[in-house]
Scaffold this motif. Structure first.
Motif, PDB file in Angstrom:
ATOM      1  N   TYR A   1      -0.872  -4.516   8.421  1.00 16.34           N
ATOM      2  CA  TYR A   1      -1.377  -5.866   8.210  1.00 16.34           C
ATOM      3  C   TYR A   1      -0.296  -6.730   7.567  1.00 16.34           C
TER       4      TYR A   1
ATOM      5  N   CYS B   1      -3.105   1.306   6.523  1.00 21.38           N
ATOM      6  CA  CYS B   1      -4.278   0.692   5.912  1.00 21.38           C
ATOM      7  C   CYS B   1      -5.566   1.201   6.559  1.00 21.38           C
TER       8      CYS B   1
ATOM      9  N   SER C   1       0.583  -2.629  -2.288  1.00 21.01           N
ATOM     10  CA  SER C   1       0.004  -1.920  -1.145  1.00 21.01           C
ATOM     11  C   SER C   1      -1.514  -1.995  -1.124  1.00 21.01           C
TER      12      SER C   1
ATOM     13  N   TYR D   1       2.208   6.274   9.420  1.00 20.01           N
ATOM     14  CA  TYR D   1       1.524   5.114   8.820  1.00 20.01           C
ATOM     15  C   TYR D   1       1.014   4.239   9.956  1.00 20.01           C
TER      16      TYR D   1
ATOM     17  N   LEU E   1     -10.749  -3.931   5.898  1.00 20.41           N
ATOM     18  CA  LEU E   1     -10.290  -4.348   4.574  1.00 20.41           C
ATOM     19  C   LEU E   1     -11.255  -5.391   4.019  1.00 20.41           C
TER      20      LEU E   1
ATOM     21  N   SER F   1       3.801  -0.634   1.222  1.00 17.66           N
ATOM     22  CA  SER F   1       4.023  -2.029   1.600  1.00 17.66           C
ATOM     23  C   SER F   1       5.437  -2.450   1.218  1.00 17.66           C
TER      24      SER F   1
ATOM     25  N   GLN G   1       1.925  -4.484   5.127  1.00 19.31           N
ATOM     26  CA  GLN G   1       1.255  -3.306   4.576  1.00 19.31           C
ATOM     27  C   GLN G   1       1.123  -2.249   5.661  1.00 19.31           C
TER      28      GLN G   1
ATOM     29  N   CYS H   1      -3.869   0.080   1.086  1.00 15.85           N
ATOM     30  CA  CYS H   1      -2.985   0.704   2.080  1.00 15.85           C
ATOM     31  C   CYS H   1      -2.075   1.722   1.406  1.00 15.85           C
TER      32      CYS H   1
END
Length: 273
Positions: free
Chosen positions: A166, A139, A174, A162, A143, A180, A136, A177
């Motif tokens: 993770y 992000c 995604s 980006y 989380l 992904s 991902q 985030c």
């Protein structure tokens, strides 16, 4: 008064010339097909690859449509599966296993397009115990769901940065985030992921797929001194023989042609369909 027009019969020698010419054209085409498919594909460390693959000096009639090989200017063999170009690391014709890795992720975990890794299930299957791993990008720093490893991924893609990457087990979206992708890795490799460098190594090591095409017909064809090819119009395997003929799937060998010729009564001739 009714006028009746009679068409003059076509001279028999013209008809004979037509069939002789047609036969020569068919013979030349089959001969070229046979000779072309005797060539092999070689590029970099991948050498002497034949059916069911085609590409390079092997035209489309020499392999399955989904198995075209390419060789770029750096002598790197690739194959396109779906919308993704894969670098070919190894081809094992005996086990029908192809080890590949995504070209867009080789040397960098920042793809230019966020495309998930998928394979054509009608042609391929995963050869080992693989599981999906989701990377991902972009992000939030905090989380509210478990992740395997946080990474300091900073990818600039199409002018967008980006950060905060993770790794999540399974084929995930995604979520919170920005983007992904998921990739397959060996189930036993999860414990090796601890930093970005090890993730790159896992990706560059590739994964194995097995092509599911039946190899029996080709093996029998080779035993009868034929070359394996593919009838694109009929969408099926074709055994190409040195006598300018190719056989039907019901009889995928050149040996049958020789047997039929030997058994034909004198003067009766042999007919091919």
């Amino acid at each position: 008064m009714k006028i009746i027009h009679f068409l003059s019969p076509i001279p028999s020698f013209i008809v004979l010339l037509f069939f002789i010419n047609f036969s020569l054209i068919s013979s030349e085409n089959n001969t070229e097909w046979y000779l072309n498919c005797s060539n092999s594909f070689s590029c970099g460390s991948i050498r002497d690859i034949n059916y069911p693959f085609w590409g390079g000096n092997r035209p489309a009639e020499c392999g399955h449509p989904a198995l075209q090989l390419h060789c770029n200017s750096g002598e790197i063999p690739t194959i396109k599966i779906g919308n993704i170009n894969y670098r070919i690391l190894e081809i094992n014709p005996e086990t029908q296993i192809l080890r590949i890795t995504r070209e867009d992720l080789f040397g960098d975990v920042c793809p230019q397009e966020f495309v998930n890794t998928t394979i054509d299930s009608q042609v391929f299957e995963f050869a080992s115990d693989y599981v999906n791993l989701t990377i991902q990008y972009g992000c939030p720093q905090q989380l509210n769901f478990p992740v395997l490893f946080p990474h300091e991924l900073s990818c600039s893609i199409n002018g967008i940065t980006y950060q905060n990457g993770y790794i999540v087990p399974g084929a995930q979206g995604s979520g919170a985030c920005r983007a992904s992708i998921f990739i397959p890795i060996r189930n036993s490799s999860f414990g090796l992921i601890g930093e970005t460098s090890s993730l790159k190594q896992l990706i560059e090591g590739g994964f194995e797929v097995r092509w599911k095409l039946n190899s029996t017909d080709c093996s029998e064809c080779k035993k009868s001194e034929g070359n394996c090819g593919f009838d694109v119009k009929a969408n099926r395997f074709a055994c190409l023989c040195a006598d300018n003929q190719f056989q039907s799937p019901d009889s995928p060998t050149c040996r049958n042609v020789m047997v039929n010729e030997e058994r034909s009564p004198a003067g009766s001739g042999t007919h091919f369909h």
